[in-house]
Design an enzyme around this catalytic site. Structure first.
Site, PDB file in Angstrom:
ATOM      1  CB  SER A   5      25.315  50.266  51.637  1.00  0.00           C
ATOM      2  OG  SER A   5      25.426  51.175  52.719  1.00  0.00           O
ATOM      3  CG  ASP A   6      21.255  46.560  55.611  1.00  0.00           C
ATOM      4  OD1 ASP A   6      21.120  47.454  56.482  1.00  0.00           O
ATOM      5  OD2 ASP A   6      20.643  45.476  55.668  1.00  0.00           O
ATOM      6  CD1 TRP A   7      22.791  52.204  59.693  1.00  0.00           C
ATOM      7  CD2 TRP A   7      21.873  51.863  57.695  1.00  0.00           C
ATOM      8  NE1 TRP A   7      22.049  53.327  59.356  1.00  0.00           N
ATOM      9  CE2 TRP A   7      21.482  53.143  58.143  1.00  0.00           C
ATOM     10  CE3 TRP A   7      21.431  51.462  56.437  1.00  0.00           C
ATOM     11  CZ2 TRP A   7      20.664  54.003  57.404  1.00  0.00           C
ATOM     12  CZ3 TRP A   7      20.610  52.307  55.681  1.00  0.00           C
ATOM     13  CH2 TRP A   7      20.239  53.554  56.169  1.00  0.00           C
TER      14      TRP A   7
END
Ligand SMILES: *[C@@H]1O[C@H](CO)[C@@H](O)[C@H](O)[C@H]1NC(C)=O
Ligand SMILES: *[C@@H]1O[C@H](CO)[C@@H](O)[C@H](O)[C@H]1NC(C)=O
Ligand SMILES: *[C@@H]1O[C@H](CO)[C@@H](O)[C@H](O)[C@H]1NC(C)=O
Ligand SMILES: *[C@@H]1O[C@H](CO)[C@@H](O)[C@H](O)[C@H]1NC(C)=O
Ligand SMILES: *[C@@H]1O[C@H](CO)[C@@H](O)[C@H](O)[C@H]1NC(C)=O
Ligand SMILES: *[C@@H]1O[C@H](CO)[C@@H](O)[C@H](O)[C@H]1NC(C)=O
Ligand SMILES: *[C@@H]1O[C@H](CO)[C@@H](O)[C@H](O)[C@H]1NC(C)=O
Ligand SMILES: *[C@@H]1O[C@H](CO)[C@@H](O)[C@H](O)[C@H]1NC(C)=O
Ligand SMILES: *[C@@H]1O[C@H](CO)[C@@H](O)[C@H](O)[C@H]1NC(C)=O
Length: 886
Positions: free
Chosen positions: A310-312
């Site tokens: 995932s992106d953050w």
């Protein structure tokens, strides 16, 4: 009209958090479109498939990795490793320990029993973020401007070596999303070009370059992440907008395949070890839990064998995301940094124990992660993590955010090696010469008085790293802002480098570096024989605003008051040379037509050696050969697409109604004359094109892939009883940290989820472990291998008719022949070095994919039953050679 496959099916809405269609009925009206009227695609699929409220079809189960072909050895090792693991150890591989709770921007759990240390994931696509003694490489947009695959590989390898030296296991890059739907897009410069073929090839080479240094990549951001505004509710709230969910990019299956997915296919084929899902929603389903884009497109059709990270804070659920294809959550925290809880971690342990996430799915997550690790042979040498992202002090806290584990935290290891020379070279080889009246350039340094102007020519007087994540536009633009930046080890300004050149040549030099000093500039430019003016335009990531630009640019004109200052200089000096440092297109029509502006150069965002790079071109030490990787239009509206700056509802809806008509495809479609077209760039040499040869190869017809996967495998002992999963006794926890163990043998309590069990509904088919059919367009990483068969070989003769050795980038475009297809699309290019009065052969292999179109009903590529034309020349509008692909 046939039915539109992406329409009319609801995405699985997922657990716990409110999402997807929980806000039905709240969409504000009217919908300001981000496509200007008249620019909508006429393709019926694009029209129907890009509307507000567009939905994403459910696709389950999540395909398990096959581990065949190039991935065989990595999978063999990964399966052997995972077979030894307990439930908690597997979960540890999938979950970040929490924001600022370990040294890297993202760090997984470790497996102490087997001596396996945590994996370190670190920004950025231009160099190592948040440390010291590292290089700042030219931005992706500069790499694209070189049109040189070798440059992309060499830069990737250099960056990979630096990451390796700091103990990093995975570099968070390169970038193919955003692609560049709108020129104002804040992060376009991190990626390459709005053309999918140019981006795809640079993306693939960058991945292979980084991975050749034994560092994993995260090919990002997947997908249709084309603007900063409204990508996250937290950013939006901080700027006073009230939205309930990230924006939804609404697009159809044809545009998805022919434009946005194309470079990711190249990245997967090149062996990308991980793909990072993006912040936005795609057709109203969060990108990190969108089963259509993750399960169906990426792991199904593209046969992706690595893992999805995932992106953050891009994860919005646990079970739903995992069943939809997410393999690793970063930085591990739930819906806020340092929330102390996680959608994965203990929740994943619980979800396996309560049977919602099948054991085979967790095994697939762990195997995919370890396969990525072994694919690039990360283990061959694995220096300790010798820096901290959160401080450059030598001593500090291992668990920074909670102030625990005081130790020597920064080794200040110098990883720069000889990369400065490479960076300087890429900088000059990415500089595009746009205008050069009467051979104004190259200069010889013996002009009696050389004057340099502009805030963009000098330093940031507070220091090159004084603004956090480069979140300001002070001094020369060597790097734009956001998490895609890195600290400068030094920054050679144009002022310094040009002065050095002029003084060495025996000339006289003055500079005026404050755009506000109009009177001084007027006086100096009246005396100067050559006036070199530096102007810039900046942008960046949406968590920082600079001068009211919330990541995305508000306009396509210059920053720092450069327009007024440049007007003054050009009004006073008949030999004014304009150098542009910008993240993308800027409006240059007026400057192009100004009689006193004798030369214009676009130098992009070139990194730490920016001054040396531009001086090399200005003074002819390097003959420019770069070409624009985007179109420079005369007006903002000529692009036909724009940012949605104001929410058009609770869940902003961004309708990609233009289909694949972005950048030059839009200009060509509307017969709009650009200021400088895509692919344009001059040289100090001249080139002639002749003798187009088209050879048809004898290749068998396309065969749709058929066949099935194996049944989903499990590894090791996957029968878990619920009692043995508590924290070990005497275990000392780091506060806020994510662990895989449970606080209670009662799963409801251990989960601590107020909605525990409420989602009871698992999407249909999500737990099905039987052999599943492989999509007909699939079958191997990158898709059906027959798509890459070479159908034609095209050659042309390029002659250097000038008096200097030079570099030229011949380009090949195709018209696919369909009623709704773009006038022409780039399919091949090569950067050639040619001596004066000599000829070289330009060669392009045209693959089946290159001449194919996507059929959303058949779900496969097909070739239009139409005449397909091929064009070869020096830009998208200068195409002297034409032929037919018969
Ligand atoms: C989107 O869906 C909502 C709820 O069904 C509806 O009220 C709205 O009119 C729809 N908007 C468009 C543009 O279709
Ligand atoms: C936006 O585009 C859609 C599709 O082309 C069109 O139906 C709608 O009327 C447009 N809305 C506005 C406000 O222009
Ligand atoms: C999970 O990782 C954490 C952090 O590295 C470590 O403390 C813990 O022992 C690991 N748990 C297991 C089961 O290996
Ligand atoms: C599990 O996830 C839910 C949200 O889905 C959250 O409220 C809860 O705190 C999480 N539990 C743990 C142990 O992290
Ligand atoms: C370029 O050179 C030609 C021939 O010397 C001259 O006629 C013309 O005016 C020059 N153009 C400019 C813009 O200086
Ligand atoms: C740096 O830039 C900021 C805006 O981005 C501006 O407010 C500030 O005055 C600038 N500082 C200098 C020293 O130019
Ligand atoms: C464009 O934006 C920049 C940066 O915010 C600003 O300095 C400039 O004045 C703007 N241009 C116009 C014409 O408003
Ligand atoms: C070009 O520069 C000369 C001074 O050298 C000036 O007289 C003239 O007005 C300038 N032209 C324009 C269009 O500004
Ligand atoms: C299983 O556990 C997960 C993670 O805590 C939770 O979200 C889900 O609601 C649980 N499902 C059932 C059916 O108990």
């Amino acid at each position: 009209m046939r039915s539109i496959v992406t329409a009319g099916l609801l995405a699985f809405a997922g657990s716990a958090v409110a999402q997807d269609f929980s806000h039905e009925g709240n969409f504000g009206a009217p919908f300001p479109n981000t496509t200007y009227p008249g620019f909508e695609s006429s393709n019926p699929y694009a029209v129907a498939g890009s509307l507000a409220n567009q939905t994403s079809p459910p696709k389950y189960p999540s395909p398990w990795g096959a581990g065949t072909g190039e991935w065989t050895a990595a999978y063999t090792r990964a399966r052997a490793f995972v077979s030894q693991l307990t439930l908690e150890e597997k979960v540890n591989l999938t979950t970040g320990t929490g924001w600022e709770l370990d040294r890297c921007v993202g760090q997984t759990g470790s497996i102490p029993r087997l001596g396996f240390r945590a994996m370190c994931l670190q920004d950025s696509p231009v160099g190592i973020r948040d440390t010291d003694f590292n290089s700042v490489f030219p931005a992706g947009v500069n790499v694209a401007a070189t049109w040189d695959r070798g440059v992309a590989y060499a830069r990737g390898r250099g960056m990979g070596q630096e990451h390796k030296g700091k103990g990093i296991d995975m570099q968070l890059g390169p970038v193919a999303g955003p692609l560049g739907r709108t020129p104002e897009g804040g992060r376009n410069w991190e990626g390459f070009s709005p053309d999918p073929v140019l981006t795809g090839q640079m993306f693939a080479q960058s991945i292979q370059g980084i991975q050749s240094a034994g560092v994993m990549t995260s090919a990002k951001h997947y997908i249709a992440y084309e603007q900063e505004h409204f990508r996250q509710t937290s950013d939006a709230e901080s700027f006073g907008f009230n939205i309930s969910e990230p924006d939804s990019a609404n697009l159809d299956d044809v545009t998805m395949h022919e434009l946005y997915l194309w470079p990711f296919a190249d990245g997967v084929k090149a062996g990308a070890t991980s793909v990072m899902c993006s912040y936005n929603q795609v057709n109203n389903s969060q990108a990190c839990q969108n089963s259509y884009i993750l399960n169906y497109l990426l792991k199904g059709e593209l046969g992706f064998q690595g893992f999805v990270v995932s992106d953050w804070l891009g994860t919005h659920s646990g079970v739903s995301s995992i069943l939809a294809g997410l393999d690793m959550t970063m930085p591990g925290d739930g819906n806020a940094y340092d929330s102390g809880d996680s959608y994965f971690g203990a929740n994943l342990t619980v979800a396996v124990l309560n049977g919602t996430v099948p054991a085979w799915r967790l095994d697939d997550m762990a195997v995919r992660i370890m396969a990525g690790f072994y694919f690039v042979d990360t283990n061959a040498s694995r220096p300790d993590i010798n820096f901290s992202s959160w401080t450059t002090d030598t001593y500090g806290y291992e668990h920074y955010h909670v102030g625990e584990g005081y130790t020597e935290i920064n080794g200040h290891v110098n990883v720069i090696a000889d990369h400065g020379a490479l960076i300087r070279d890429i900088g000059s080889r990415s500089t595009v010469l746009l205008k050069n009246v009467n051979n104004t350039l190259p200069l010889n340094g013996r002009e009696p008085l050389t004057a340099v102007f502009g805030s963009d020519a000098g330093p940031n007087i507070d220091g090159p790293n004084s603004c956090s994540d480069r979140g300001c536009d002070n001094g020369t633009l060597g790097m734009a802002w956001g998490s895609g930046s890195a600290n400068f080890p030094y920054l050679i300004t144009p002022d310094t480098a040009i002065q050095n050149t002029v003084l060495n040549a025996g000339g006289v030099y003055e500079s005026s570096l404050d755009n506000g000093a109009i009177t001084a500039m007027a006086a100096l430019s009246r005396r100067a024989n050559a006036s070199i003016f530096f102007a810039n335009a900046d942008s960046g990531e949406g968590y920082i605003q600079v001068d009211g630009n919330l990541g995305d640019r508000n306009n396509l004109t210059f920053w720092q008051g450069a327009d007024a200052a440049l007007s003054t200089v050009a009004a006073n000096c008949k030999n004014t040379i304009l150098v542009v440092h910008s993240v993308g297109p800027v409006l240059l029509e007026g400057w192009k037509n100004h009689p006193n502006i004798t030369a214009i150069l676009w130098a992009g965002v070139p990194g730490q050696e920016t001054g040396n790079s531009i001086a090399d071109v200005l003074y002819g030490r390097v003959n420019p050969g770069a070409k624009l990787p985007f179109t420079i239009g005369a007006n903002r509206t000529d692009y036909g697409t724009d940012i949605l700056y104001t929410p058009n509802g609770d869940v902003p809806q961004i309708q990609f109604t233009e289909g694949n008509f972005i950048d030059y495809r839009a200009f060509d479609q509307h017969n709009t004359t650009p200021t400088y077209e895509f692919g344009f760039g001059l040289s100090y040499a001249t080139f002639k094109y002749s003798n187009l040869r088209i050879t048809k190869l004898n290749v068998s017809d396309y065969v749709p892939y058929s066949g099935y996967s194996t049944a989903a495998p499990t590894y090791g002992n996957s029968s878990y009883s619920s009692s043995a999963h508590l924290f070990p006794s005497n275990f000392t926890r780091v506060p806020l940290y994510q662990y895989p163990w449970l606080n209670s043998t009662d799963l409801t309590k251990a989960s601590n989820d107020p909605h525990y069990g409420a989602d009871g509904l698992v999407p249909e088919g999500a737990q099905n472990s039987s052999a599943r059919p492989i999509p007909r367009a699939g079958g191997a990483p990158g898709g059906n291998p027959m798509l890459y068969d070479i159908l034609y070989q095209v050659e042309a003769t390029i002659t250097n008719t000038g008096s200097l050795a030079g570099e030229e980038v011949p380009q090949l475009y195709i018209n696919r022949g369909g009623q709704y297809d773009p006038v022409r699309e780039l399919r091949g290019f090569e950067r050639l070095s040619i001596q004066p009065n000599t000829t070289t052969t330009f060669h392009v292999d045209i693959t089946r994919r290159d001449v194919s179109s996507w059929d959303p009903v058949m779900q496969d590529w097909f070739r239009q039953n139409a005449t397909q034309r091929v064009f070869v020349g020096s830009s998208s509008r200068d195409l002297p050679l034409q032929g037919v692909l018969a």
